[in-house]
Motif scaffolding. Structure first.
Motif, PDB file in Angstrom:
ATOM      1  N   TRP A  54      21.366 -67.939  59.619  1.00 32.04           N
ATOM      2  CA  TRP A  54      22.138 -68.760  58.693  1.00 32.04           C
ATOM      3  C   TRP A  54      23.351 -69.336  59.433  1.00 32.04           C
ATOM      4  O   TRP A  54      23.693 -68.904  60.542  1.00 32.04           O
ATOM      5  CB  TRP A  54      22.576 -67.950  57.470  1.00 32.04           C
ATOM      6  N   LEU A  90      20.166 -70.804  55.156  1.00 26.71           N
ATOM      7  CA  LEU A  90      19.537 -69.491  55.302  1.00 26.71           C
ATOM      8  C   LEU A  90      18.039 -69.656  55.512  1.00 26.71           C
ATOM      9  O   LEU A  90      17.379 -70.427  54.807  1.00 26.71           O
ATOM     10  CB  LEU A  90      19.791 -68.659  54.049  1.00 26.71           C
ATOM     11  N   VAL A  96      24.800 -66.353  49.412  1.00 27.23           N
ATOM     12  CA  VAL A  96      23.388 -66.057  49.199  1.00 27.23           C
ATOM     13  C   VAL A  96      23.269 -65.248  47.913  1.00 27.23           C
ATOM     14  O   VAL A  96      24.047 -64.312  47.677  1.00 27.23           O
ATOM     15  CB  VAL A  96      22.805 -65.266  50.381  1.00 27.23           C
ATOM     16  N   ILE A 151      20.738 -70.145  48.232  1.00 24.70           N
ATOM     17  CA  ILE A 151      22.160 -70.417  48.379  1.00 24.70           C
ATOM     18  C   ILE A 151      22.712 -70.874  47.032  1.00 24.70           C
ATOM     19  O   ILE A 151      22.066 -71.626  46.296  1.00 24.70           O
ATOM     20  CB  ILE A 151      22.407 -71.500  49.440  1.00 24.70           C
TER      21      ILE A 151
END
Length: 709
Positions: free
Chosen positions: A408, A397, A373, A364
Motif C-alpha cells: 500500500w 492497497l 483500510v 479503502i
C-alpha cells in the motif's frame, strides 16, 4: 546496456539517488512543485517477493509514467527502472500487471501511433508489443448520406469499392486471467481509412448523441509463452465497456458497461455482464446489480460478487456503499444485493476491493480527515472495522492471489508518501526503497485538526490548519482554501501546495463543511438545494473558530478554491467583505448555463433539480446572483478545455465583476481540462511544463498584494 527508444526495455543499472545539490531543509518553492514525482499502482508478484510500481516524472521532465520494480525483503534491496519512453510517447508506460507465473509483466504504452499492450519477459529481452488488429465494426464513411471526401470521383458508379482491411486498435485497458490462459481487453472502434479521408476533407459534422463507435470488449487465448494464440473475439455488447475482472477460476469474467451517447445524463445507465471466455457471443446481463455499480470483484471462492454502488438513501450521486450478491442470484436475477456497509460513518471508495485470507473483503474508506483500510463482512452482519496501518492516508492497497503479502501507499501531513509492505495486513509497514519524490531538502507542514459547531445544525465540522513558524511570535495572515465537490473532503495528506502557501508566512485553513464526504449520509446530504448557504456558514464559522484560538490576523484574510471551492469563492464574493482577496479556480458561476454546457448534469440535478423547473432555487444557488454586491478584488483561473466547469463560467463572472467596477483578473490556460490543470497547479506531475508554475506565481502575487506582506 543502452536503453532502446523504439520500445520499452529492461533497465539493469541500480537505483541512483537524486543528483540535485544538497540543500538545507526548506518549505516548497514554486519551482520545487515543478520537480515533484509521484508513485502509484503497486502490484505484488505472484510469489510475494517483489513489488511492481509506477513512478511519474516531474512536470519539468514531462510528467510521464514509468514502471519500476523492487524486492520486498532484504537490507540491500534497491529499486530499478524497467521501462523508458521515446519522445513521441507523451504519457509513458502504465497499467502494469504481473503474468500469473511471475516471469513477465504486461503494460500499456503508446508506440507506432497506437496504445499497445506490451509483454516484458523479466528473464531478459526487450518488451514485445501485441499485434492487435480487427475488422472495423463501424465505418461511418459508408453510411447513407455520408459526404464523400473532396477527392472522390465525380462518377461514383465507376469507383471501385475499397477493400476492407484489418485496422490496429488503441487499447484502453486489459485484464489477464488468473491461470494465464486468457486476456480480456477493451478498446474504442478504430477510425477507418474512409473516415480519415472524410475528416481530412473537413466533411466532419458531428451528430450529437448519435455516435456509432463503441468501446468494445475482446477476448483472446494466450499461449504458454504469454502471447496471443489466434485472433481477438469480440464480446457481443451494444454498450460501452469500461472494465473487466476475471473470476478465480479463469473461465468467466465480469464486464462493466454503460449505455452510449450520454445516456447517463438522463439517469444511471450502467450495466454488469457475465461473460464466458469460450462463448463471448452470449454475454448475460446481471440485472440484480444496480446501474450505479462500477465494477465487481469475485470473492476468493468465486461464489459471491462484491461491488460498490450508490446508497439507496438520499445522498449526492457518487455516495457509494458496498454490496454483496451471490453469483447464483445474480445469474438468475433473483434475490437482492446485501448492503454490507449500511450506517458506516465514512465514505467507502469504489474499486480496489481485496480479500483477507479468510475471505473477508477489505477496502479503502475516507473517515473524516483520514483514509483508512476497512474490513467488511460478506453477510453484512458485522459493522465495518478500520484497520490501523500507522498513517493518516492509506491508498492503493493490494495483494496477490496467494494473499501472502500486502502493498500500500502511506503518507501523513508532514510525512512524504512511501511504499509499504507487510506479510500480514495489520502488521507494521516495511518501507520499501523508491526513487526520491521531492527535491532534496524540501519539507512539508503537519496540520492541526480543528473542530467547530455547524451553525443552525447539529454537526461537528472538522478542518485542517497549517501554521507558519511566524505564528509563534505574532499574528499571521490566513488563507482559507475550500475543497472541490462539493462532495469531497480535505484529508491529512502530505500537502505540498498548502506548505507552499505556508512558506510565504500565511496560515492555511482546509475546512470540511456540510456536504463533504467522509462523514456519513446525513452530513453529505446536508447542503441539498442549499449550495452557498449552510456550507458557506460552516466555512465562516471555521474562520471564526480559528481566529478565536490561533494567532491569526482577522484583518488579513483571503479565500481561494478550485472547482466547487471556486464556486464557494464566488459565493463569498457576494456575501461578505471580510476577505481582502478571493481566488476562484474552475468555478460554477451560473447554474443555468453550467447545467446546459457541462459534461453531465446528473450530479447537479440532485442538488436543485432542473433549473427551468426550479428557477428560484437555481438562481439563488448561482454565485452570479450576488455579483451586484461584490467588492473584494477577485482573480479567476480557468482551463480553456474544461468540460466539467466550462470556460464560459469564468467569463461570465469576469464580465459581471468588471462591469460592476470590482478589481478582477481572468487567466486562462490552453489545452487544460478540469483535473489536469488542478494537478499542475497543486504540484502533481503534469505534461504541461509551465501552466502550474505560472498559476502559482499569479496566485502568490495576488495574495501578497491582498494581504499586504
Amino acid at each position: 546496456m543502452l536503453l532502446s527508444a523504439a520500445c520499452c526495455t529492461v533497465f539493469c543499472a541500480p537505483f541512483v539517488a537524486s543528483a540535485q545539490q544538497a540543500a538545507s531543509s526548506h518549505l516548497p518553492t514554486t519551482d520545487d512543485l515543478r520537480h515533484l514525482k509521484s508513485v502509484g499502482s503497486p502490484q505484488l508478484s505472484p510469489d510475494g517477493k517483489t513489488a511492481l510500481f509506477s513512478v511519474s516524472d516531474t512536470t519539468a521532465d514531462g510528467g510521464k509514467s514509468h514502471i519500476w520494480i523492487v524486492p520486498v525483503t532484504g537490507s540491500d534491496a534497491k529499486p530499478r527502472q524497467l521501462t523508458i519512453s521515446p519522445p513521441s510517447d507523451k504519457r509513458g508506460e502504465h497499467g502494469a500487471v504481473w503474468s500469473p507465473d511471475g516471469n513477465a509483466i504486461y503494460f500499456l504504452a503508446h508506440r507506432n501511433k497506437h496504445m499497445q499492450i506490451f509483454r516484458l519477459d523479466l528473464r531478459g529481452g526487450d518488451a514485445q508489443p501485441f499485434d492487435l488488429k480487427i475488422m472495423p465494426p463501424v465505418d461511418d464513411s459508408k453510411a447513407e448520406n455520408a459526404i464523400p471526401p473532396a477527392s472522390a470521383d465525380k462518377d461514383k458508379s465507376e469507383k471501385k469499392p475499397e477493400k476492407a482491411e484489418p485496422i490496429e486498435i488503441d487499447v484502453s485497458g486489459f485484464a489477464i486471467s488468473p491461470d494465464g490462459k486468457w486476456i480480456a481487453l477493451w478498446a474504442r472502434d478504430p477510425q477507418t481509412p474512409g473516415e480519415k479521408k472524410q475528416k481530412d476533407a473537413k466533411a466532419d459534422a458531428e451528430w450529437v448523441d448519435h455516435e456509432t463507435h463503441r468501446s468494445r470488449l475482446y477476448i483472446a487465448a494466450l499461449k504458454s509463452d504469454g502471447v496471443i494464440d489466434g485472433g481477438l473475439k469480440v464480446v457481443s455488447l451494444a454498450q460501452d465497456v469500461h472494465g473487466a475482472e476475471w473470476a478465480p477460476s479463469g473461465d468467466t469474467l465480469i464486464a462493466s458497461a454503460e449505455e452510449p451517447n450520454h445516456a447517463s445524463d438522463l439517469g444511471p445507465a450502467g450495466s454488469t455482464w457475465l461473460v464466458e471466455a469460450s462463448s463471448p457471443g452470449t454475454p448475460k446481463q446481471l440485472k440484480s446489480i444496480p446501474p450505479t455499480a462500477r465494477g465487481a470483484s469475485f470473492t476468493p471462492d468465486g461464489k459471491t460478487l462484491i461491488f460498490s454502488a450508490e446508497t439507496p438513501e438520499d445522498a449526492p450521486p457518487g455516495y457509494a456503499e458496498m454490496y454483496a450478491l451471490p453469483l447464483s442470484d445474480a445469474e438468475t436475477g433473483a434475490g437482492k444485493p446485501t448492503r454490507i456497509s449500511a450506517g458506516f460513518k465514512g465514505q467507502l471508495r469504489g474499486g480496489g476491493i481485496d480479500f483477507l485470507p479468510n475471505g473477508a473483503p477489505v477496502s479503502i474508506a475516507g473517515i473524516g480527515t483520514r483514509m483508512s483500510v476497512v474490513q467488511l463482512s460478506v453477510d453484512g452482519k458485522t459493522a465495518p472495522r478500520p484497520i490501523d496501518l500507522g498513517a493518516s492516508i492509506v491508498s492503493s492497497l493490494t495483494t496477490n492471489h496467494a494473499r501472502n503479502g500486502w502493498l500500500w501507499l502511506a503518507e501523513s501531513g508532514g510525512t512524504p508518501e512511501t511504499l509499504c509492505y507487510a506479510a500480514k495486513l495489520g502488521s507494521s509497514c516495511t518501507k520499501l526503497p523508491i526513487p526520491e519524490l521531492a527535491p532534496e531538502g524540501m519539507k512539508t507542514v503537519k496540520p492541526e485538526l480543528v473542530t467547530w459547531k455547524s451553525p443552525g445544525a447539529s454537526f461537528t465540522v472538522e478542518g485542517l490548519l497549517y501554521l507558519p513558524d511566524a505564528a509563534k511570535s505574532g499574528k499571521v495572515p490566513l488563507v482559507v482554501d475550500v475543497h472541490g465537490g462539493p462532495f469531497g473532503a480535505w484529508t491529512d495528506r502530505d500537502d505540498a501546495f498548502a506548505s507552499f502557501l505556508v512558506a510565504h508566512g500565511w496560515a492555511v485553513l482546509h475546512p470540511n463543511p456540510r456536504g463533504s464526504s467522509n462523514y456519513g449520509v446525513a452530513f453529505a446530504a446536508a447542503n441539498k438545494n442549499d449550495l452557498g448557504g449552510g456550507d458557506y456558514q460552516d466555512v465562516m464559522a471555521g474562520v471564526d473558530a480559528v481566529l478565536a484560538k490561533y494567532p491569526v490576523d482577522a484583518n488579513r484574510m483571503a479565500l481561494i478554491g478550485y472547482s466547487y471551492g471556486g464556486e464557494m469563492a464566488a459565493f463569498v464574493e457576494g456575501k461578505t467583505d471580510r476577505f481582502k482577496g478571493i481566488i476562484s479556480m474552475a468555478p460554477v458561476i451560473d447554474q443555468f448555463s453550467e447545467y446546459g454546457t457541462e459534461g453531465g448534469s446528473w450530479y447537479d440535478r440532485w442538488y436543485f433539480g432542473k433549473p427551468w423547473e426550479h428557477f428560484t432555487d437555481a438562481w439563488r444557488q448561482s454565485p452570479l446572483s450576488g455579483a451586484a454586491k461584490a467588492k473584494t478584488p477577485f482573480m479567476l483561473i480557468q482551463g480553456q478545455a474544461d468540460t466539467t466547469d466550462p470556460l464560459g463560467q469564468s467569463e461570465e463572472m469576469y464580465r459581471a465583476l468588471r462591469q460592476e467596477g470590482v478589481p478582477v483578473d481572468l487567466v486562462t490556460y490552453p489545452r487544460e481540462n478540469h483535473g489536469p490543470l488542478a494537478g499542475g497547479i497543486f504540484g502533481r506531475p503534469s505534461p504541461e511544463p509551465w501552466h502550474g508554475y505560472d498559476a502559482r506565481q499569479r496566485i502568490i502575487g495576488f495574495l501578497t498584494k491582498a494581504l499586504g506582506n
